[in-house]
Enzyme design. Structure first.
Site, mmCIF file in Angstrom:
data_model
loop_
_atom_site.group_PDB
_atom_site.id
_atom_site.type_symbol
_atom_site.label_atom_id
_atom_site.label_comp_id
_atom_site.label_asym_id
_atom_site.label_seq_id
_atom_site.Cartn_x
_atom_site.Cartn_y
_atom_site.Cartn_z
ATOM 1 N N GLU A 50 -5.382 -2.238 13.181
ATOM 2 C CA GLU A 50 -4.594 -3.252 13.882
ATOM 3 C C GLU A 50 -3.100 -3.026 13.705
ATOM 4 O OE1 GLU A 50 -7.235 -3.983 12.017
ATOM 5 O OE2 GLU A 50 -8.596 -5.218 13.212
ATOM 6 N N PHE A 112 -15.933 -18.009 7.720
ATOM 7 C CA PHE A 112 -15.978 -16.545 7.658
ATOM 8 C C PHE A 112 -14.861 -15.961 8.521
ATOM 9 C CE2 PHE A 112 -17.633 -12.477 9.413
ATOM 10 C CZ PHE A 112 -17.521 -11.749 8.240
ATOM 11 N N GLN A 113 -14.098 -15.060 7.949
ATOM 12 C CA GLN A 113 -12.972 -14.401 8.625
ATOM 13 C C GLN A 113 -11.956 -15.395 9.177
ATOM 14 O OE1 GLN A 113 -14.536 -11.301 11.262
ATOM 15 N NE2 GLN A 113 -14.447 -9.930 9.500
ATOM 16 N N LYS A 162 -12.330 -19.333 18.966
ATOM 17 C CA LYS A 162 -13.417 -18.779 19.766
ATOM 18 C C LYS A 162 -13.892 -19.749 20.854
ATOM 19 C CE LYS A 162 -17.674 -16.306 19.610
ATOM 20 N NZ LYS A 162 -18.679 -15.595 18.860
ATOM 21 N N MET A 476 13.408 10.151 0.495
ATOM 22 C CA MET A 476 14.554 9.250 0.389
ATOM 23 C C MET A 476 14.591 8.592 -0.990
ATOM 24 S SD MET A 476 17.237 8.234 1.679
ATOM 25 C CE MET A 476 17.531 8.119 3.438
HETATM 26 C C1 LIG Z 1 5.677 0.610 4.072
HETATM 27 C C2 LIG Z 1 6.810 1.093 3.219
HETATM 28 N N1 LIG Z 1 6.615 1.287 1.888
HETATM 29 C C3 LIG Z 1 7.633 1.749 1.116
HETATM 30 C C4 LIG Z 1 8.858 2.015 1.659
HETATM 31 C C5 LIG Z 1 10.010 2.504 0.778
HETATM 32 N N2 LIG Z 1 10.411 3.870 1.195
HETATM 33 C C6 LIG Z 1 11.469 4.076 1.975
HETATM 34 S S1 LIG Z 1 11.679 5.698 2.367
HETATM 35 C C7 LIG Z 1 10.346 6.144 1.460
HETATM 36 C C8 LIG Z 1 9.934 7.580 1.388
HETATM 37 C C9 LIG Z 1 9.394 8.097 2.663
HETATM 38 O O1 LIG Z 1 8.808 9.353 2.427
HETATM 39 P P1 LIG Z 1 8.513 10.335 3.616
HETATM 40 O O2 LIG Z 1 7.772 9.654 4.682
HETATM 41 O O3 LIG Z 1 7.893 11.578 3.078
HETATM 42 O O4 LIG Z 1 9.934 10.620 4.213
HETATM 43 P P2 LIG Z 1 11.153 11.492 3.616
HETATM 44 O O5 LIG Z 1 12.124 10.549 3.020
HETATM 45 O O6 LIG Z 1 10.581 12.448 2.616
HETATM 46 O O7 LIG Z 1 11.701 12.164 4.838
HETATM 47 C C10 LIG Z 1 9.773 5.033 0.850
HETATM 48 C C11 LIG Z 1 8.611 5.077 -0.042
HETATM 49 C C12 LIG Z 1 9.013 1.776 3.042
HETATM 50 N N3 LIG Z 1 10.181 1.958 3.647
HETATM 51 N N4 LIG Z 1 7.976 1.351 3.798
#
Ligand SMILES: Cc1ncc(C[n+]2csc(CCOP(=O)(O)OP(=O)(O)O)c2C)c(N)n1
Ligand SMILES: [Mg+2]
Lengths: 576, 163
Positions: A50, A112-113, A162, A476
């Site tokens: 979803e 339920f749900q 529903k 990052m």
């Molecule tokens: C759902 C979610 N969880 C955690 C974060 C925190 N976060 C921001 S950037 C990042 C790393 C992303 O890694 P990747 O997709 O490999 O991208 P890169 O920075 O290596 O290009 C994280 C964990 C987020 N933005 N979104």
């Protein structure tokens, strides 16, 4: 003639001009899915999660400018949409989300749900509804689409018990919607607009800061006219990219935490900052006390709450950006200013800043630099692709090294920063624009958050491309750990757990390609672009040490930037 | 600064939680909140007492206005108005203090609305200052319980209208 609630719902969607719905079935929405089964004019696209459905509807909305639509079941189906709804809410994206609900009689019984999705999504929707009587259904759908698409757009959820979709009523389509408590201001106050024109004429060092509001209101033509008429340099927020042509000589690219040196420096030195459809997010302003310290600030926004929320504003103009800009241009055209002459020294100064510190990146011989990949994607697609992004370094490089010449070409989760957004959004964008090249610039972490949508793309023969900038890290976060946590890479290493992305793609029936050396990058991109009926994963094994620069450390003023001093060998020419 | 804000809302399912959720979600204070129907049963009025700097109050009124079910927001700070609150106080005085308590209540135009073997329940209506003063005076007698309605407010006639 009486119709069932489910039939009424589908009739309403057709009246609203809906062509595609993204969804996932379950017990309490069976009635609706059953009606959709025979429907010729409306296509339901089954996603594999979803969250994927909501992001796809969101990508569809951003690419097309229409309202995105999704349908899910109650309980877990509904709660799985929350991240997607919050993502759309933060970026003001018009969505209508239908969630099934247990029969009205059972609501509140922990059936339920059952989940109180109206309660759960209250703070992350523009508005939401629980329909308690099938007689109210058509009116509610009409209002929901109206609310989602007008004023400052946003997601609206309709919870459908529903018995409401199973019940029956006469279908009466309300031709008009009037909600007495909802009256957005579309036209800017004339006095304020005249005032703004005077401030622009008196300013020596003006800067336009354009945001997502420009794209949402369809005002990029007006923005270009304004900037070129009064010779005002333009910087964009992440959400504003494409709102003004990135390759125009007045463009300074993105500002903020990873903004260009020249954009941030120009804002800090400006005497007039014109914020258009921006909310002055903290990623853009840095330390607010020292943001644009010399400037008077004009803010144009349709949402009064955006004004003066984060920064001081000297002249607020509440109204739809397109209307306000039109009126402003009209006033400015009447003035006899010699714009070229007034602005020449300011524009020269900006050119000097552009020359001083263009965007750069490290250039290792045998390693692929991630920025290089983005640059090549830009060159090979001639800037004509729709680029979606995940979140992290990949997102920032996609923002910095690809120039967006038109609105709705850069699709990214700005406000919420949702990893896992880009791929399903790309699927939605491809449905909206079947003839366009759609590429998700991804990270190896983010892509795994909605990788199951490969099935959706394969089964629908979508040629969506995913360029994984595979650095083996949550890059990052790793960058922050390197710079601010003594290189302690706590739980950010992914490489050893990463799957073989080529094989994953192939397992789903998609195409998988890989590049490990710089000279393989362009051939892989070209190869991917040849595939017309299947998704493609491009696994770019890139330099894990690459960092996003410039960077403004959290809490600093935006002209206190850290640069790529390691090996700034490859300089990119900024547009002058 | 303390502001009394009146919010005219559509009397719809969940509207109270939209308002209270806005305050809690954005970290605004609610000192008191009272809700009731207006002459039009489809419309309710909420009176909210809140505190905050001007910037915060500006955001509060704008954010309230932004809610789809909100019809009108009035900040009484800018308007000449009448404010009232009602309190019910259950006091259990010693036997020898009972007359004195009744006298104090009378001075404040309080009404005895219930009495038991050892308690009186006093109803007091008025502005905040009066109510606070009464409570202070009654404290030594021994307050068992008290409830306040929260403030309600209405603009005075013949003065500057709300925006
Ligand atoms: C759902 C979610 N969880 C955690 C974060 C925190 N976060 C921001 S950037 C990042 C790393 C992303 O890694 P990747 O997709 O490999 O991208 P890169 O920075 O290596 O290009 C994280 C964990 C987020 N933005 N979104
Ligand atoms: Mg990564």
């Amino acid at each position: 003639m009486k119709k069932s609630g489910a039939e009424i719902l589908i009739e309403c969607l057709k009246k609203e001009g809906v062509k595609h719905i993204f969804g996932y079935p379950g017990g309490v929405v069976l009635n609706i899915f059953d009606v959709l089964y025979d429907e010729k004019d409306l296509e339901l696209i089954l996603t594999r999660h979803e969250q994927g459905a909501i992001h796809a509807a969101d990508g569809y909305a951003r690419a097309s400018g229409k309202v995105g639509v999704a349908i899910v079941t109650s309980g877990p189906g509904a709660t799985n949409t929350v991240t997607g709804i919050a993502t759309a809410s933060m970026d003001s994206i018009p969505l209508v989300v239908f969630s099934g609900q247990v029969p009205t009689m059972l609501i509140g019984n922990d059936a339920f749900q059952e989940a109180d999705i109206v309660g759960i999504t209250r703070p992350c929707t523009k508005h939401n509804f629980l329909v308690k009587d099938v007689k109210d259904l058509a009116q509610t759908v009409r209002e929901a689409f109206h609310i989602a698409a007008t004023g400052r757009p946003g997601p609206v959820l309709i919870d459908l018990p529903k018995d409401v979709t199973a019940g029956s009523a006469d279908f009466i389509w309300p031709e008009e919607v009037k909600i007495r408590s909802y009256n957005p201001t579309y036209h800017g106050n004339k006095f304020m607009i005249n005032q703004a024109a005077q401030m622009i004429a008196h300013a020596k060092k003006p800067v336009i800061m354009a945001g997502g509001g420009v794209i949402l209101s369809g005002a990029s033509k007006e923005l270009k006219e304004l900037a070129e008429l009064a010779k005002i340099p333009v910087t964009m927020t992440l959400m504003g990219l494409g709102g003004f042509p990135g390759a125009n000589k007045l463009s300074m690219g993105m500002l903020g935490m990873h903004g260009t040196y020249y954009a941030n420096t120009a804002v800090q030195n400006s005497d007039l900052l014109i914020g258009i459809g921006v909310r002055f997010d903290d990623r853009v302003t840095g330390k607010t006390d020292s943001f644009a310290p010399l400037a008077k600030i004009i803010q144009v926004d349709i949402d009064p709450t955006s004004i003066r929320k984060n920064v001081r504003v000297d002249l607020p103009v509440v109204g739809d950006v397109k209307n306000v800009l039109r009126d402003l241009i009209k006033v400015l055209k009447e003035s006899k200013e010699q714009w070229g002459a007034i602005r020449s020294s300011w524009l020269k100064q900006i050119d000097k800043w552009k020359e001083e510190r263009p965007l750069t990146y490290r250039a290792e011989k045998n390693i692929i630099e991630p920025e290089f990949v983005v640059e090549k994607i830009y060159e090979v697609t001639k800037g004509d692709a729709i680029i979606c992004t995940e979140v992290g370094q990949n997102q920032m490089w996609a923002a910095q090294f690809y120039k967006y010449d038109q609105p709705r070409k850069f699709i990214s989760s700005g406000g919420l920063g949702t990893m896992g957004y880009g791929f399903p959004a790309a699927i939605g964008a491809q449905f909206a624009c079947p003839d366009k090249v759609v590429i998700d610039i991804a990270g190896d972490g983010s892509i795994q958050m909605n990788i199951q949508e490969l099935a959706t793309a394969v089964i629908n023969k979508l040629p969506v491309k995913v360029a994984i900038l595979n650095n083996g890290y949550l890059g990052m976060v790793r960058q922050w750990q390197e710079l601010f946590f003594k290189e302690r890479y706590a739980h950010t290493h992914l490489e050893t757990g990463n799957p073989d992305f080529v094989k994953v793609a192939e397992a789903y029936g998609a195409v998988g390609l890989r590049a490990t050396k710089p000279e393989e990058v362009v051939p892989v991109i070209k190869e991917a672009l040849k595939v017309k009926n299947r998704p493609v994963f491009m696994d770019f094994v890139v330099d894990w040490k690459a960092k996003v620069f410039p960077m403004v450390p959290a809490g600093a003023a935006i002209d206190q930037m850290i640069f790529n001093e390691e090996k700034p060998e490859k300089k990119l020419k900024a547009v002058k | 600064m303390r502001h009394t804000i009146s919010v005219l809302v559509e009397n719809k399912f969940g509207v109270l939680s939209r308002i209270s959720g806005l305050f809690s979600g954005r970290g605004y204070n609610i000192e008191s909140l009272s809700v009731g129907e207006t002459i039009d049963p489809a419309v309710s009025v909420m009176t909210i007492v809140t505190t905050g700097e001007d910037k915060v109050i500006e955001q509060i009124t704008k954010q309230l206005n932004k809610l789809i079910d909100v019809i009108k927001v009035v900040d009484f700070m800018e308007i000449d108005h009448v404010e009232r609150e009602m309190v019910l106080i259950k006091v259990s005085p010693r036997k020898e203090d009972r007359i004195e308590l009744l006298r104090v209540a009378e001075i404040f135009r309080g009404r005895i609305v219930d009495s038991g073997l050892t308690t009186f329940t006093v109803e007091i209506t008025g502005e905040e200052k009066k109510i606070e003063a009464f409570i202070e005076l009654v404290k030594p007698f021994g307050i068992k319980e008290f409830v306040r309605t929260g403030k309600v407010a209405i603009a005075r006639e013949g003065v500057k209208k709300a925006k």
